[in-house]
Design a protein around this motif. Structure first.
Motif, PDB file in Angstrom:
ATOM      1  N   SER A  48       7.896  78.408  39.664  1.00 52.73           N
ATOM      2  CA  SER A  48       7.455  79.286  38.574  1.00 52.73           C
ATOM      3  C   SER A  48       6.239  80.137  38.951  1.00 52.73           C
ATOM      4  N   ARG A 105       4.761  70.877  33.915  1.00 53.93           N
ATOM      5  CA  ARG A 105       5.450  71.071  35.200  1.00 53.93           C
ATOM      6  C   ARG A 105       5.593  69.743  35.946  1.00 53.93           C
ATOM      7  N   ASN A 106       6.608  69.660  36.778  1.00 55.42           N
ATOM      8  CA  ASN A 106       6.825  68.486  37.647  1.00 55.42           C
ATOM      9  C   ASN A 106       6.597  67.181  36.883  1.00 55.42           C
TER      10      ASN A 106
HETATM   11  N1  GLN Z   1      13.678  73.238  40.433  1.00 61.23           N
HETATM   12  C1  GLN Z   1      12.705  73.935  39.897  1.00 61.23           C
HETATM   13  O1  GLN Z   1      12.873  75.041  39.387  1.00 61.23           O
HETATM   14  C2  GLN Z   1      11.361  73.277  39.992  1.00 61.23           C
HETATM   15  C3  GLN Z   1      10.294  73.950  39.172  1.00 61.23           C
HETATM   16  C4  GLN Z   1       8.974  73.835  39.905  1.00 61.23           C
HETATM   17  N2  GLN Z   1       8.606  72.465  40.079  1.00 61.23           N
HETATM   18  C5  GLN Z   1       7.899  74.613  39.140  1.00 61.23           C
HETATM   19  O2  GLN Z   1       6.987  74.023  38.648  1.00 61.23           O
HETATM   20  O3  GLN Z   1       7.965  75.801  39.062  1.00 61.23           O
END
Ligand code: GLN
Length: 194
Positions: A48, A105-106
């Protein structure tokens, strides 16, 4: 119906294949002008931060906001979901800020960095196959957001009018039903705008 896939970074070809399998014409979008030719847009998974940076660089922030203002549907998967969100947990700056939700995220931690599961999604008859890769979670949503599925009590699919978001990668399986669901949204929006 013609549906675009934002092609700045991430899983673009797979979404194009799934859209075609679901019966749409699919186009990789690399320049903002191309948005005029499509009725809906997918923002794919990837990273992202990178997608956001490239969107700012090539004028996609304003162009996609305008696209959405016209009622044309957007579908964000994984990193694309993060890009749609109004709020990102922590002190990271949000990107499009179109969807009234807070995302983390994550969010699955190291042990479960990637896995597959069957998910029940509201509006789709049988569970769909979902692939999670360093996936985000939707931590909270505003009143206008409809929760379409949860995994272990956490929100992983949501819809707000013409905006659809999924934490996982529906394009990495041969199950095209979530793309077909999005295509229905695109058809309805196109019919309503004539
Ligand atoms: N598979 C994915 O799109 C992972 C997203 C990624 N971890 C992020 O934070 O942008």
């Amino acid at each position: 119906m013609k549906v675009g896939v934002l092609a700045l970074q991430g899983a673009v070809a797979e979404h194009i294949r799934s859209l075609e399998a679901a019966g749409a014409e699919a186009v990789a979008i690399k320049r903002v002008e191309q948005l005029d030719d499509v009725h809906g847009l997918i923002i794919p998974g990837g990273e992202s931060t990178t997608i956001g940076k490239l969107m700012r660089k090539y004028g996609f922030m304003e162009a996609i906001a305008e696209f959405s203002d016209k009622g044309k549907p957007l579908f964000g998967t994984c990193a694309g979901l993060i890009v749609l969100a109004d709020r990102i947990e922590g002190d990271e700056e949000a990107h499009l800020r179109l969807m009234d939700m807070t995302v983390a995220r994550n969010a699955f931690g190291r042990q479960r960095e990637s896995f597959e599961t069957d998910l029940t999604v509201k509006g789709i008859d049988e569970p769909i196959r979902a692939v999670f890769i360093r996936a985000p979670l939707i931590k909270s949503v505003g009143d206008g957001v409809d929760v379409l599925s949860e995994y272990n009590g956490e929100i992983v699919t949501a819809r707000q009018g013409s905006l659809l978001a999924a934490s996982y990668h529906p394009e990495l399986t041969d199950d095209y039903r979530l793309h077909a669901y999005f295509l229905e949204m695109v058809k309805e929006a196109a019919a309503a705008s004539v």
